[in-house]
Structures are given as structure tokens and as C-alpha cells.
Scaffold this motif. Structure first.
Motif, mmCIF file in Angstrom:
data_model
loop_
_atom_site.group_PDB
_atom_site.id
_atom_site.type_symbol
_atom_site.label_atom_id
_atom_site.label_comp_id
_atom_site.label_asym_id
_atom_site.label_seq_id
_atom_site.Cartn_x
_atom_site.Cartn_y
_atom_site.Cartn_z
ATOM 1 N N TYR A 118 0.933 -1.461 0.032
ATOM 2 C CA TYR A 118 -0.045 0.195 -0.152
ATOM 3 C C TYR A 118 0.909 1.288 -0.030
ATOM 4 O O TYR A 118 0.406 2.557 -0.445
ATOM 5 N N PHE A 119 2.088 1.173 0.694
ATOM 6 C CA PHE A 119 3.142 2.341 0.105
ATOM 7 C C PHE A 119 3.114 2.736 -1.198
ATOM 8 O O PHE A 119 3.605 4.003 -1.401
ATOM 9 N N ARG A 120 3.109 1.605 -1.941
ATOM 10 C CA ARG A 120 3.655 2.172 -3.298
ATOM 11 C C ARG A 120 2.521 2.066 -4.018
ATOM 12 O O ARG A 120 2.372 2.472 -5.521
ATOM 13 N N MET A 121 1.108 2.006 -3.740
ATOM 14 C CA MET A 121 -0.074 2.362 -4.331
ATOM 15 C C MET A 121 -0.553 3.627 -3.999
ATOM 16 O O MET A 121 -1.059 4.027 -3.016
ATOM 17 N N LEU A 122 -0.448 4.656 -5.265
ATOM 18 C CA LEU A 122 -0.769 6.017 -4.935
ATOM 19 C C LEU A 122 -2.312 6.150 -4.539
ATOM 20 O O LEU A 122 -2.547 7.162 -4.204
ATOM 21 N N ASP A 123 -3.105 5.282 -5.035
ATOM 22 C CA ASP A 123 -4.637 5.572 -4.800
ATOM 23 C C ASP A 123 -4.863 4.900 -3.642
ATOM 24 O O ASP A 123 -6.249 4.897 -3.097
ATOM 25 N N ALA A 124 -3.838 4.225 -2.794
ATOM 26 C CA ALA A 124 -4.526 3.709 -1.409
ATOM 27 C C ALA A 124 -3.968 4.719 -0.346
ATOM 28 O O ALA A 124 -2.912 5.233 -0.243
ATOM 29 N N PRO A 125 -4.767 4.885 0.853
ATOM 30 C CA PRO A 125 -4.358 5.585 1.845
ATOM 31 C C PRO A 125 -3.102 4.966 2.374
ATOM 32 O O PRO A 125 -2.982 3.563 2.666
ATOM 33 N N CYS A 126 -2.023 5.773 3.067
ATOM 34 C CA CYS A 126 -0.865 5.063 3.745
ATOM 35 C C CYS A 126 -0.462 6.246 4.477
ATOM 36 O O CYS A 126 -0.041 7.383 4.047
ATOM 37 N N ASN A 127 -0.336 6.174 5.951
ATOM 38 C CA ASN A 127 0.118 7.055 6.978
ATOM 39 C C ASN A 127 1.677 7.420 6.463
ATOM 40 O O ASN A 127 2.229 8.615 6.905
ATOM 41 N N LYS A 128 2.291 6.400 5.947
ATOM 42 C CA LYS A 128 3.784 6.417 5.831
ATOM 43 C C LYS A 128 4.084 7.397 4.418
ATOM 44 O O LYS A 128 4.914 8.215 4.633
ATOM 45 N N ARG A 129 3.267 7.132 3.351
ATOM 46 C CA ARG A 129 3.430 8.090 2.417
ATOM 47 C C ARG A 129 2.850 9.305 2.323
ATOM 48 O O ARG A 129 3.334 10.278 1.969
ATOM 49 N N ASP A 130 1.601 9.301 2.847
ATOM 50 C CA ASP A 130 0.688 10.459 2.997
ATOM 51 C C ASP A 130 0.299 10.519 4.695
ATOM 52 O O ASP A 130 -0.990 10.299 4.680
ATOM 53 N N PRO A 131 0.930 11.257 5.202
ATOM 54 C CA PRO A 131 0.649 11.456 6.711
ATOM 55 C C PRO A 131 -1.131 11.760 7.006
ATOM 56 O O PRO A 131 -1.513 12.725 6.212
ATOM 57 N N GLY A 132 -1.569 11.115 7.757
ATOM 58 C CA GLY A 132 -3.086 11.318 7.942
ATOM 59 C C GLY A 132 -4.001 10.601 7.110
ATOM 60 O O GLY A 132 -5.370 11.026 7.466
ATOM 61 N N SER A 133 -3.486 10.044 6.082
ATOM 62 C CA SER A 133 -4.793 9.489 5.019
ATOM 63 C C SER A 133 -5.093 8.168 5.589
ATOM 64 O O SER A 133 -6.065 7.663 5.140
ATOM 65 N N GLY A 134 -4.359 7.320 6.554
ATOM 66 C CA GLY A 134 -4.993 6.194 7.100
ATOM 67 C C GLY A 134 -3.894 4.952 6.656
ATOM 68 O O GLY A 134 -3.230 5.055 5.884
ATOM 69 N N CYS A 135 -4.512 3.694 7.098
ATOM 70 C CA CYS A 135 -3.536 2.608 6.819
ATOM 71 C C CYS A 135 -4.240 1.607 6.164
ATOM 72 O O CYS A 135 -5.165 1.112 6.937
ATOM 73 N N SER A 136 -4.137 1.430 5.065
ATOM 74 C CA SER A 136 -4.954 0.296 4.268
ATOM 75 C C SER A 136 -4.622 -1.127 4.721
ATOM 76 O O SER A 136 -5.384 -2.205 4.507
ATOM 77 N N ALA A 137 -3.410 -1.378 4.980
ATOM 78 C CA ALA A 137 -3.289 -2.786 5.365
ATOM 79 C C ALA A 137 -3.636 -3.268 6.646
ATOM 80 O O ALA A 137 -4.064 -4.492 6.789
ATOM 81 N N ILE A 138 -4.145 -2.411 7.671
ATOM 82 C CA ILE A 138 -4.947 -2.877 8.936
ATOM 83 C C ILE A 138 -6.063 -3.709 8.460
ATOM 84 O O ILE A 138 -6.253 -4.789 9.087
ATOM 85 N N ASP A 139 -7.024 -3.076 7.666
ATOM 86 C CA ASP A 139 -8.069 -3.840 7.376
ATOM 87 C C ASP A 139 -7.990 -4.523 5.894
ATOM 88 O O ASP A 139 -8.788 -5.248 5.365
ATOM 89 N N GLY A 140 -6.711 -4.505 5.337
ATOM 90 C CA GLY A 140 -6.561 -5.013 4.117
ATOM 91 C C GLY A 140 -5.786 -6.398 4.023
ATOM 92 O O GLY A 140 -6.025 -7.139 5.028
ATOM 93 N N LEU A 141 -4.541 -6.283 3.158
ATOM 94 C CA LEU A 141 -3.896 -7.723 2.887
ATOM 95 C C LEU A 141 -2.666 -7.377 3.806
ATOM 96 O O LEU A 141 -2.032 -6.377 3.672
ATOM 97 N N HIS A 142 -2.511 -8.283 4.884
ATOM 98 C CA HIS A 142 -1.441 -8.044 5.843
ATOM 99 C C HIS A 142 -0.766 -9.211 6.344
ATOM 100 O O HIS A 142 -0.173 -9.108 7.501
ATOM 101 N N ALA A 143 -0.810 -10.363 5.604
ATOM 102 C CA ALA A 143 -0.066 -11.539 6.018
ATOM 103 C C ALA A 143 1.398 -11.449 6.146
ATOM 104 O O ALA A 143 2.013 -12.157 7.113
ATOM 105 N N GLY A 144 2.148 -10.460 5.489
ATOM 106 C CA GLY A 144 3.345 -10.360 5.658
ATOM 107 C C GLY A 144 3.783 -9.173 6.627
ATOM 108 O O GLY A 144 5.089 -8.803 6.970
#
Length: 325
Positions: A118-144
Motif C-alpha cells: 500500500y506504500f507504493r499504491m498511490l491510490d491507497a491511503p498510507c500514513n507513511k506516504r501521506d500522513p493522516g490518510s490512514g493505513c490500508s493494511a490494517i483492514d486489507g492484506l497484511h499477511a506479511g
């Protein structure tokens, strides 16, 4: 590709001044160029530091000193590294393909960005790339993703294998910046995500990594790095363990253990180390101590398997280290 400028630094002072003014250092470029192509990162100015004399590998007073611009391949193949700190050589070989090892520098390896998709997906919220946008991994794909050191804002794992070995070995690093030179443990380079996951390390603006210093210990040569991953090469760790043992008269005098693939930064396992002290280097003692590795873990739906895989990986790594003559 967006426009940017590239300048070659002839001195450390020139590089530091440029970075303090907003330029980004570039050496091997194996992470940064990828991210620029995907426009995850858009630096306007790059300062090429490859001409700086920071690639030396040497031994001073029994301390292994590795220049920040030494290439992964050169460090892994260096006879002093293989003889004195085999854990570092093994973690470097396991850490990247031969092509990447030939390009990537030690400093760049420690500062590489996370591999959360999600850090590399520009259309997905990511607090690391775009602070305050949210974390897509928590409710998304997070096996790793991580089970240690996570927050409600980020669960990405730290990707460097080398960093895990350096943290286990109590390595320190020397940096030079506008305020002068300072040294600190490699472990302190990495921040927990907290509520500001876009801040990943503790370097000050303009600071340049000079070298990494690895002290020798009785445990240094009896050490192994074990990496569990989905495929045999060119893959990041699901779980990894760097372990080193000092044993005498059938007892563990000292153990050094750090793990990767499970934490938001390289994770030192001090409770496991303390539990092993004075115990015989046997599987039963390894298994009992390794259970302490997950007592502060916060697994999610898809990465709960790491609660079992992490202790098993530590146990197997300890067994492998115990087999070293």
C-alpha cells in the motif's frame, strides 16, 4: 518521470550542505530510483555521494569498521567480515540478489523504505506516504506485516536483513552532519511508527552515515542468520532471526538475538536472551525461552501465523548456531 537535478559531491561537507538544503543522497539507488519511477518519492534534487571515500572495510582495535558506501557484495565477501562477523556476511547474502548486492550500499540498505504494497499504491491511503490518510493494511492484506511495534497508524515491517544482524551484535554507527559528528547504536536509528509513521529514522536533516562499527565478542563466530520466506531468493522475510551464542562448560554465557519480518523495526529479543543465560544449549531450553518472543505481539487476522513461526524460527536459528564449531 518527473524532472529533477543531479549533482555529484566531491566532499562530505559539500554533500551535507546540499542535503541540509533539501537534496537527497543517492549511492546505489536500488530503492530510491524504484520509488521515483513509481512517483512514490519525488525529490527535486539528488546529490550523488559515490565519490566520497566511505567504502573502506577495516579492523581497528578488534572492531570491524564498514564504510557506509561499501557495497553489500564487497562486505559479504570480505575475509575479515567472514572470519570475524559471519552473521553479517550471511545476512547480506540472504538479503538481496547478486545484482542488487553489487549495487546497494551499506548505508542505503539500512535506510531502505518499507515493502508494504500500500506504500507504493498511490491510490491507497498510507500514513507513511501521506500522513493522516490512514493505513490500508490494517483492514486489507497484511499477511506479511508486523506483529511487534505496530500502531493504529502503521503495521509495515522493516525490510533490512543486515539491520537485524547489526542490532543483534550491538553495532554502532557514526554520522556527520551540520552540527558535527555523533555516534549511536544502530538499534536507535529506527523509530517506532506511533502516530507519525512517516518518520522512519532518527537522522537529523543533512546527516550523512560515515560507517558502521561492529564490536567483537565471544559470541561473534558462533552465529547464524535464518530467514523464512515465500521463495528461496529475491524475497523479503516472513520471519528471520539473527542469533549468536557464547557457551562454556555446557552452559550459555551470553546470547544475542534479533528478529526481522515481525517488527516495525529490527526487533531485539532481550527477554529471550536473558532466559537463555545459564541454560544448556539444548532444544528444550531454546523452546522455553523462544515463547517469550511473542508475549507483546499484536497479531491481526492474516499474520497470526507468525505467533507460531517466530518462536520456531528462533529455536532453529539457535540450533544452527550451536552447531557452529
Amino acid at each position: 518521470m518527473f524532472p529533477f537535478t543531479l549533482e555529484k559531491a566531491r566532499t562530505a561537507e559539500q554533500a551535507i550542505a546540499a542535503a541540509a538544503a533539501g537534496s537527497r543522497f543517492i549511492a546505489g539507488g536500488t530503492t530510491l530510483i524504484d520509488l521515483m519511477r513509481e512517483e512514490v518519492e519525488r525529490p527535486e534534487q539528488l546529490i550523488d555521494i559515490n565519490a566520497l571515500p566511505l567504502a573502506e572495510i577495516r579492523v581497528e582495535n578488534d572492531i570491524l569498521v564498514i564504510g557506509a558506501l561499501a557495497r553489500m557484495a564487497d562486505v559479504a565477501a570480505h575475509p575479515e567480515v567472514q572470519a570475524r562477523q559471519p552473521l553479517i556476511a550471511e545476512s547480506l547474502i540472504e538479503g538481496a540478489s547478486p545484482q542488487l548486492r553489487n549495487m546497494a550500499s551499506i548505508g542505503g540498505n539500512l535506510l531502505q523504505r518499507v515493502r508494504c504494497p500500500y506504500f507504493r499504491m498511490l491510490d491507497a491511503p498510507c500514513n507513511k506516504r501521506d500522513p493522516g490518510s490512514g493505513c490500508s493494511a490494517i483492514d486489507g492484506l497484511h499477511a506479511g506485516h508486523a506483529i511487534l511495534g505496530t500502531s493504529d497508524h502503521c503495521i509495515a515491517t522493516h525490510p533490512s536483513d543486515l539491520a537485524v544482524a547489526l542490532v543483534a551484535l550491538d553495532a554502532t554507527m557514526r554520522v556527520l552532519g551540520p552540527q558535527g559528528e555523533r555516534s549511536f547504536p544502530v538499534e536507535d536509528l529506527f523509530r517506532l511508527p506511533g502516530d507519525a509513521p512517516h518518520l522512519e529514522h532518527t537522522l537529523l536533516p543533512g546527516e550523512l552515515i560515515i560507517d558502521v562499527q561492529v564490536p567483537a565478542g565471544a559470541y561473534s563466530r558462533r552465529a547464524r542468520y535464518l530467514k523464512v520466506r515465500d521463495r528461496a531468493s529475491y524475497e523479503f522475510a516472513l520471519v528471520s532471526a539473527a542469533v549468536a551464542l557464547d557457551t562454556e562448560s555446557g552452559q550459555i554465557r551470553q546470547a544475542r538475538i534479533a528478529t526481522g519480518g515481525v517488527g516495525t523495526r529490527p526487533w531485539r529479543m532481550r527477554a529471550v536472551e536473558e532466559a537463555l543465560a545459564g541454560k544448556p544449549p539444548q532444544r528444550q531450553a531454546f523452546e522455553a525461552a523462544a515463547q517469550l518472543a511473542v508475549r507483546e505481539a499484536r497479531p491481526l487476522r492474516d499474520n497470526h501465523y507468525k505467533m507460531e513461526l517466530l518462536p520456531r524460527t528462533i529455536v532453529r536459528a539457535l540450533e544452527l548456531a550451536g552447531e557452529v564449531a
